[in-house]
Design an enzyme around this catalytic site. Structure first.
Site, PDB file in Angstrom:
ATOM      1  CG  ASP A 165      37.260  38.042  34.263  1.00  0.00           C
ATOM      2  OD1 ASP A 165      38.004  37.731  34.725  1.00  0.00           O
ATOM      3  OD2 ASP A 165      36.549  38.448  33.574  1.00  0.00           O
ATOM      4  N   GLY A 205      30.768  41.412  33.848  1.00  0.00           N
ATOM      5  CA  GLY A 205      31.992  41.379  34.263  1.00  0.00           C
ATOM      6  C   GLY A 205      32.843  41.739  34.397  1.00  0.00           C
ATOM      7  CB  CYS A 206      36.847  41.705  33.314  1.00  0.00           C
ATOM      8  SG  CYS A 206      38.423  42.769  33.394  1.00  0.00           S
ATOM      9  CG  LEU A 207      36.265  46.962  35.947  1.00  0.00           C
ATOM     10  CD1 LEU A 207      38.047  48.309  34.597  1.00  0.00           C
ATOM     11  CD2 LEU A 207      35.744  48.173  36.966  1.00  0.00           C
ATOM     12  CD1 TRP A 208      39.919  46.842  33.264  1.00  0.00           C
ATOM     13  CD2 TRP A 208      41.123  44.723  33.331  1.00  0.00           C
ATOM     14  NE1 TRP A 208      40.581  47.039  34.558  1.00  0.00           N
ATOM     15  CE2 TRP A 208      42.233  45.092  33.655  1.00  0.00           C
ATOM     16  CE3 TRP A 208      42.129  43.750  32.162  1.00  0.00           C
ATOM     17  CZ2 TRP A 208      42.993  44.714  34.367  1.00  0.00           C
ATOM     18  CZ3 TRP A 208      42.803  43.220  32.241  1.00  0.00           C
ATOM     19  CH2 TRP A 208      43.527  43.647  33.853  1.00  0.00           C
TER      20      TRP A 208
END
Length: 156
Positions: free
Chosen positions: A83, A9-12
């Site tokens: 996301d 998912g979101c890499l952050w």
């Protein structure tokens, strides 16, 4: 050291979580398996990922997969938390065929393996993300993340 590319998912959030894992030496936010070698192009099929350098004497591919499954919904296609989109798909990518074999074995021995939507594929292309995406949650802790705080801090 060895390297795999983890998409969750979101890499952050993935980067913030992965960098706390025992045996992980370094992380870098990036894009796996798109067709462009630049950040300037339109979306080209990449998955947001975290380049993960690890010490295989401390952490195995099987253990990295177990950790990845802690932070994702492994049945979800192109969606993690809020996301949504192809770039938020989940997977493990590597240039090392042994890594791919071990990751697939992790999935295959699960009783729910036929429902799992996590890709296990050779890395064909990697592009490092822009500076503002590197270690984003460390700099902007109030930004959205699909990983619950209790899981995010589990290995700190």
């Amino acid at each position: 050291m060895e390297t795999v590319y983890l998409a969750g998912g979101c890499l952050w959030g993935v980067q913030a979580f992965v960098k706390t894992l025992p045996g992980v030496e370094s992380t870098e936010a990036g894009r796996a398996n798109g067709t462009s070698h630049s950040l300037e192009a339109d979306y080209d099929g990449y998955a947001e990922c975290v380049k993960t350098e690890f010490d295989p004497a401390i952490v195995s591919i099987q253990e990295l997969m177990k950790h990845l499954f802690e932070i994702i919904d492994p049945y979800s296609v192109n969606k993690q938390g809020e996301d949504v989109g192809e770039k938020y798909r989940t997977g493990l990518y590597s240039e090392n065929p042994v890594h791919l074999k071990e990751a697939q074995a992790f999935i295959d021995k699960r009783t729910d393996s036929e429902r799992i939507a996590v890709e296990v594929l050779p890395l064909t292309n990697y592009v490092k993300s822009a500076v503002e995406h590197q270690n984003r949650l460390a700099r902007c802790p109030d930004d959205y993340c699909h990983i619950p705080e209790e899981i995010m801090n589990r290995y700190k």
